[in-house]
Write an enzyme that holds these catalytic residues in place. Structure first.
Site, mmCIF file in Angstrom:
data_model
loop_
_atom_site.group_PDB
_atom_site.id
_atom_site.type_symbol
_atom_site.label_atom_id
_atom_site.label_comp_id
_atom_site.label_asym_id
_atom_site.label_seq_id
_atom_site.Cartn_x
_atom_site.Cartn_y
_atom_site.Cartn_z
ATOM 1 N N ARG A 46 0.849 -1.198 0.000
ATOM 2 C CA ARG A 46 0.000 0.000 0.000
ATOM 3 C C ARG A 46 0.882 1.245 0.000
ATOM 4 N NH1 ARG A 46 -1.724 1.831 4.587
ATOM 5 N NH2 ARG A 46 -2.355 -0.175 5.428
ATOM 6 N N LYS A 195 -8.504 7.596 -19.052
ATOM 7 C CA LYS A 195 -8.804 8.147 -20.365
ATOM 8 C C LYS A 195 -7.571 8.099 -21.282
ATOM 9 C CE LYS A 195 -12.577 8.808 -18.061
ATOM 10 N NZ LYS A 195 -12.933 10.055 -17.394
HETATM 11 C C1 LIG Z 1 -13.366 10.428 -16.072
HETATM 12 C C2 LIG Z 1 -13.017 11.739 -15.523
HETATM 13 C C3 LIG Z 1 -12.756 11.908 -14.149
HETATM 14 C C4 LIG Z 1 -12.902 10.783 -13.144
HETATM 15 O O1 LIG Z 1 -11.979 9.763 -13.360
HETATM 16 P P1 LIG Z 1 -12.275 8.212 -13.036
HETATM 17 O O2 LIG Z 1 -11.029 7.552 -13.505
HETATM 18 O O3 LIG Z 1 -13.489 7.820 -13.804
HETATM 19 O O4 LIG Z 1 -12.484 8.103 -11.573
HETATM 20 C C5 LIG Z 1 -12.390 13.167 -13.708
HETATM 21 N N1 LIG Z 1 -12.296 14.218 -14.558
HETATM 22 C C6 LIG Z 1 -12.547 14.091 -15.872
HETATM 23 C C7 LIG Z 1 -12.444 15.284 -16.755
HETATM 24 C C8 LIG Z 1 -12.920 12.860 -16.414
HETATM 25 O O5 LIG Z 1 -13.191 12.751 -17.714
#
Ligand SMILES: *Cc1c(COP(=O)(O)O)cnc(C)c1O
Length: 379
Positions: A46, A195
């Site tokens: 962790r 993303k």
């Molecule tokens: C997807 C997203 C998040 C959150 O991220 P997760 O990996 O889904 O927890 C935060 N900010 C933006 C702009 C996003 O597109």
């Protein structure tokens, strides 16, 4: 080093025990000590894991930062940042942030006594005007989802720096290929690595990058104390994803440009939101702080109805109907009934999210196939 080279080599060192060129997936929870306290820098996974360590080094390098920290999701990274604050502290944030960020702020942190003030950050004076003696942090997102609003990071940093406010930028939409907020005066950069960094729609992860050692220490303390760390397999996937960020982003941008211009000329398409159009309000700032304009596009239909949008959304074959963004494959989404469905219709329309608004995450397929797919679906 130029970006594409940096993305490939960031955090990559041959494995000390075998020479493996790729950092192994250290699937272990603990590390054997020779004598109490006599270890190789790893005690318990962790707190430290070698795969995560390589990734965190890469995170720092790709945002031109000194330090990087990995979290089990983007919202877990956001959660760690807000835990720097105490009851009574105030945060000024953008009024059209990612929905999950807004939910975390309003539904989780407000009850702990942290106050969030929402302003249109595209006008820097709004941020200056909202500052109170209790303000500790400014939270930005640029470009925003789904209307691609652009905030001038340098202009906001000029306001936050003299007042010692922590400036945080969610850089998920731009990716480090297009925009580096630390270079523009931000104190912390946050990404949903789910993303563009991961890039292949196969992992949930978040990260933070920063330059200040004291901030790094506090955030590392929160990371290990709260425990929202990614597993080694997920770290490996993001390390691998980052290697191709340069070529992927180049193609996302090229396809995005072709599709945005094609949409703008389509007789059944209304307004097209894409930061690369000179007619867009944020164009000059986008040109100044971003290297290119990306592959995120939203558009309205002239027949501005949910039904018309639904027909398009259920007729594509190359674009998949799904939430999320930034993967190699193209996605199509309907904010009114998907990502922004929890916002009451009146408020949604007032914020510029019309019934027919459709958001595209343009992937890296051949642009001709993407256009053919959209042409058939729009009709
Ligand atoms: C997807 C997203 C998040 C959150 O991220 P997760 O990996 O889904 O927890 C935060 N900010 C933006 C702009 C996003 O597109």
């Amino acid at each position: 080093m130029k970006p594409a080279t940096k993305f490939i080599h960031a955090g990559a060192h041959p494995d000390p025990s075998t020479g493996a060129i790729m950092t192994p997936i250290y699937q272990t929870s603990t590390f054997v000590q020779a004598a109490p306290g006599d270890h190789k820098g790893f005690e318990y996974a962790r707190s430290q894991n070698p795969t995560r360590k390589a990734l965190e080094e890469a995170f720092a390098i790709i945002e031109n930062g000194k330090f990087g920290l990995a979290f089990s999701s983007g919202v877990a990274a956001t959660d760690a940042v807000i835990k720097l604050l105490a009851p009574g502290d105030e945060v000024i944030c953008a009024n059209d942030m990612y929905g999950g960020t807004y939910r975390l702020f309003t539904k989780v942190f407000e009850k702990f006594g942290i106050k969030f003030t929402y302003v249109d950050t595209t006008i820097a004076a709004n941020v200056a005007a909202a500052i109170s003696p209790a303000t500790k942090m400014v939270w930005l997102e640029t470009p925003t989802n789904p209307l691609m609003n652009i905030t001038d990071i340098e202009a906001i940093a000029a306001i936050t720096k003299p007042k010692n406010l922590i400036l945080v930028v969610d850089n998920t939409f731009a990716s480090p290929y297009l925009q580096n907020p630390l270079d523009l005066g931000a104190d912390i950069v946050m990404h949903s690595a789910t993303k563009y960094l991961g890039g292949h729609s196969d992992v949930i992860q978040g990260c933070l990058m920063m330059n200040d050692p004291a901030l790094r220490e506090q955030l590392y303390f929160i990371q290990k104390s709260c425990g929202a760390v990614p597993g080694p397999m997920d770290c490996f996937l993001v390390l691998r994803g980052i290697k191709t960020l340069g070529v992927r982003m180049k193609q996302h941008c090229e396809n995005g440009k072709i599709i945005a211009h094609w949409l703008a000329k389509h007789p059944k398409v209304g307004k097209v939101y894409w930061p690369g159009f000179e007619s867009n309000i944020g164009y000059e700032i986008a040109k100044k702080q971003m290297k290119d304009f990306g592959g995120m596009i939203s558009f309205e239909l002239k027949d501005d109805s949910v039904e018309a949008a639904r027909k398009v959304l259920s007729s594509t074959h190359v674009f998949s109907l799904a939430e999320s963004l930034g993967g190699v494959e193209s996605l199509i989404n309907h904010p009114a009934s998907m990502t922004h469905a929890s916002i009451p219709r009146e408020e949604r329309i007032k914020n510029g999210l019309s019934d027919s608004l459709i958001r595209l995450s343009v992937g890296i397929e051949d642009a001709e196939d993407l256009i053919e797919d959209l042409a058939k679906a729009i009709g």
